[in-house]
Design an enzyme around this catalytic site. Structure first.
Site, mmCIF file in Angstrom:
data_model
loop_
_atom_site.group_PDB
_atom_site.id
_atom_site.type_symbol
_atom_site.label_atom_id
_atom_site.label_comp_id
_atom_site.label_asym_id
_atom_site.label_seq_id
_atom_site.Cartn_x
_atom_site.Cartn_y
_atom_site.Cartn_z
ATOM 1 N N CYS A 1 3.991 2.928 -2.248
ATOM 2 C CA CYS A 1 3.482 4.106 -2.965
ATOM 3 C C CYS A 1 3.819 5.412 -2.260
ATOM 4 C CB CYS A 1 1.978 3.982 -3.160
ATOM 5 S SG CYS A 1 1.526 2.450 -3.961
ATOM 6 N N HIS B 1 -1.473 10.665 -4.884
ATOM 7 C CA HIS B 1 -1.031 9.387 -5.440
ATOM 8 C C HIS B 1 -2.136 8.846 -6.347
ATOM 9 C CE1 HIS B 1 0.409 5.428 -5.990
ATOM 10 N NE2 HIS B 1 -0.451 4.861 -5.172
ATOM 11 N N ASN C 1 -1.630 2.751 -11.488
ATOM 12 C CA ASN C 1 -0.887 2.997 -10.251
ATOM 13 C C ASN C 1 0.579 2.618 -10.477
ATOM 14 O OD1 ASN C 1 0.242 2.956 -7.704
ATOM 15 N ND2 ASN C 1 -1.431 1.812 -6.741
HETATM 16 N N1 COA Z 1 -13.012 -7.085 -13.002
HETATM 17 C C1 COA Z 1 -14.253 -7.466 -12.639
HETATM 18 N N2 COA Z 1 -14.585 -7.757 -11.373
HETATM 19 C C2 COA Z 1 -13.623 -7.661 -10.438
HETATM 20 C C3 COA Z 1 -12.308 -7.271 -10.748
HETATM 21 C C4 COA Z 1 -12.024 -6.983 -12.087
HETATM 22 N N3 COA Z 1 -10.792 -6.589 -12.497
HETATM 23 N N4 COA Z 1 -11.587 -7.249 -9.605
HETATM 24 C C5 COA Z 1 -12.393 -7.607 -8.613
HETATM 25 N N5 COA Z 1 -13.645 -7.879 -9.117
HETATM 26 C C6 COA Z 1 -14.833 -8.309 -8.406
HETATM 27 C C7 COA Z 1 -14.534 -9.016 -7.110
HETATM 28 O O1 COA Z 1 -14.214 -10.365 -7.345
HETATM 29 C C8 COA Z 1 -15.819 -8.840 -6.367
HETATM 30 O O2 COA Z 1 -16.737 -9.787 -6.817
HETATM 31 P P1 COA Z 1 -17.757 -10.493 -5.800
HETATM 32 O O3 COA Z 1 -18.618 -9.381 -5.281
HETATM 33 O O4 COA Z 1 -18.485 -11.469 -6.662
HETATM 34 O O5 COA Z 1 -16.903 -11.125 -4.746
HETATM 35 C C9 COA Z 1 -16.317 -7.466 -6.817
HETATM 36 O O6 COA Z 1 -15.578 -7.168 -8.033
HETATM 37 C C10 COA Z 1 -16.079 -6.358 -5.810
HETATM 38 O O7 COA Z 1 -14.748 -6.436 -5.341
HETATM 39 P P2 COA Z 1 -14.158 -5.377 -4.376
HETATM 40 O O8 COA Z 1 -12.721 -5.735 -4.086
HETATM 41 O O9 COA Z 1 -15.060 -5.166 -3.212
HETATM 42 O O10 COA Z 1 -14.222 -4.087 -5.330
HETATM 43 P P3 COA Z 1 -13.833 -2.611 -5.020
HETATM 44 O O11 COA Z 1 -14.949 -1.718 -5.336
HETATM 45 O O12 COA Z 1 -13.178 -2.454 -3.674
HETATM 46 O O13 COA Z 1 -12.721 -2.325 -6.135
HETATM 47 C C11 COA Z 1 -10.327 -2.171 -6.229
HETATM 48 C C12 COA Z 1 -11.520 -3.097 -6.148
HETATM 49 C C13 COA Z 1 -9.073 -3.014 -6.156
HETATM 50 C C14 COA Z 1 -10.387 -1.418 -7.519
HETATM 51 C C15 COA Z 1 -10.371 -1.164 -5.050
HETATM 52 O O14 COA Z 1 -10.617 -1.872 -3.850
HETATM 53 C C16 COA Z 1 -9.109 -0.381 -4.864
HETATM 54 O O15 COA Z 1 -8.756 0.426 -5.698
HETATM 55 N N6 COA Z 1 -8.451 -0.586 -3.724
HETATM 56 C C17 COA Z 1 -7.322 0.201 -3.293
HETATM 57 C C18 COA Z 1 -6.197 0.195 -4.231
HETATM 58 C C19 COA Z 1 -5.101 0.914 -3.628
HETATM 59 O O16 COA Z 1 -5.266 2.015 -3.227
HETATM 60 N N7 COA Z 1 -3.982 0.258 -3.549
HETATM 61 C C20 COA Z 1 -2.950 0.547 -2.679
HETATM 62 C C21 COA Z 1 -2.572 1.879 -2.388
HETATM 63 S S1 COA Z 1 -1.328 2.210 -3.470
#
Ligand code: COA
Length: 335
Positions: free
Chosen positions: A118, A259, A289
């Site tokens: 990214c 980004h 993204n």
């Molecule tokens: N729908 C519903 N639930 C989901 C899900 C989805 N699409 N994806 C994950 N979950 C669940 C997980 O399984 C987890 O469940 P659990 O608590 O029972 O284990 C719960 O949601 C929380 O997961 P978590 O990964 O802690 O959520 P989060 O608040 O961190 O959000 C992202 C997940 C991926 C949206 C977030 O972490 C993110 O945006 N990360 C960075 C992305 C990024 O910047 N990427 C790279 C740079 S380019």
């Protein structure tokens, strides 16, 4: 051009978004998720997905044609083509930049890809700046393009809802007026976090094999929550540092163009900097993204809306696989 000092300036922007749209309700039918969860956790409502026979190079060519035309130059004036991508037409070789050059009819000029996920567009900007300021090149075609859908596992709810396809391109040219030049770029990496965002195969660690395919190693894997926390901390620190170093106030910035990975990351970084909603460019809700394409696509959005004007000061920041991160301060000098 005379021997006077040269500065690297962004002269134009262009972008391409594929037609097909996947919205959150489409994902509700594919994996255990909901529109509400996706919007609340990411801010994403829809993302565009390239057609099966539409490749990273094809999207890049559309964006590049607009960027070249808007720069008021001929394709023959381009003397370097850089494509930032982690979803190249072919892994290893030939580079997507070579394919793009051929499709554009740009021949016998240097062309190469860079792989900084990214952060690719801002990394590429630093390379273009160095080539131009050293006097080696005059007009760099800088592209960020991704067919991210080609490495997404559409049964993995934690990643599949995040990514989209698209391309952006800019012409970076040599100028003599320092007011038009890129002010500064920070680009950094920390490979100790390599496993936070990774496509394990193909590569010499896991060469293409039936076993690798069966294990789904060709798909992007992400430690989402850890990446999220590190992104907020690192970007906030990095952006404050580039502004401090260049004695730039938040009020000097016309456009904060981060980004577009997650609305919550953008909001957290923007809030800690004191950015207003009016300064902050948001496209994550409609494109998701798009990795290296995200920043040039966002710049193009405000350009096409008639909001981005000549001389407007832009602050770019980005974070991605590697891990890599980068920020840049530059005026937009297109018309
Ligand atoms: N729908 C519903 N639930 C989901 C899900 C989805 N699409 N994806 C994950 N979950 C669940 C997980 O399984 C987890 O469940 P659990 O608590 O029972 O284990 C719960 O949601 C929380 O997961 P978590 O990964 O802690 O959520 P989060 O608040 O961190 O959000 C992202 C997940 C991926 C949206 C977030 O972490 C993110 O945006 N990360 C960075 C992305 C990024 O910047 N990427 C790279 C740079 S380019």
């Amino acid at each position: 051009m005379s021997n006077t000092l040269k500065y690297a300036s962004m002269r134009s922007i262009g972008a391409y978004v594929p037609q097909k749209i996947l919205n959150n309700s489409d994902f509700e039918k594919m994996v255990d998720t909901s529109d509400d969860w996706i919007v609340k956790r990411t801010g994403i409502r829809e993302r565009h997905i390239a057609a099966e026979d539409e490749y990273t190079s094809d999207m890049a060519v559309h964006a590049s044609r607009d960027a070249i035309a808007r720069a008021g130059i001929e394709k023959e004036d381009i003397d370097l083509v850089i494509c930032a991508t982690v979803t190249p037409d072919y892994f290893n070789m030939p580079s997507t930049a070579c394919i793009i050059s051929d499709k554009l009819g740009i021949r016998s000029v240097q062309a190469f890809d860079i792989s900084s996920a990214c952060s690719g567009f801002v990394y590429g900007l630093s390379i273009a700046k160095a080539f131009i300021e050293s006097g080696m090149k005059r007009n760099v075609l800088l592209i960020g393009a991704e067919k991210f859908s080609s490495i997404v596992d559409y049964s993995d709810r934690s990643t599949c809802i995040l990514f989209g396809d698209g391309a952006g391109a800019a012409v970076i040219s040599a100028v003599e007026d320092p007011e038009e030049g890129i002010v500064d770029i920070h680009a950094s990496a920390d490979g100790s976090y390599a496993d936070f965002l990774i496509t394990p195969s193909p590569g010499c660690v896991n060469p293409a094999s039936t076993k690798a395919l069966e294990e789904g190693l060709q798909y992007v894997k992400m430690k989402g929550n850890e990446t999220f926390k590190l992104a907020v901390k690192t970007l906030t620190r990095d952006v404050k540092e580039i502004l401090r170093k260049n004695k730039i106030e938040i009020s000097d910035i016309d456009w904060f163009i981060p980004h577009q990975a997650n609305y919550r990351i953008i909001k957290a970084v923007g809030d800690s900097l004191g950015m207003t909603t009016e300064q902050t460019v948001l496209t994550v809700h409609k494109y998701g993204n798009t990795s290296a394409a995200s920043i040039p696509m966002a710049i193009n959005d405000i350009y096409e809306e008639g909001r981005l004007g000549y001389g407007d000061m832009m602050l770019l920041d980005t974070f991605g696989g590697g891990l890599t991160w980068a920020s840049a301060v530059l005026p937009f000098c297109g018309r």
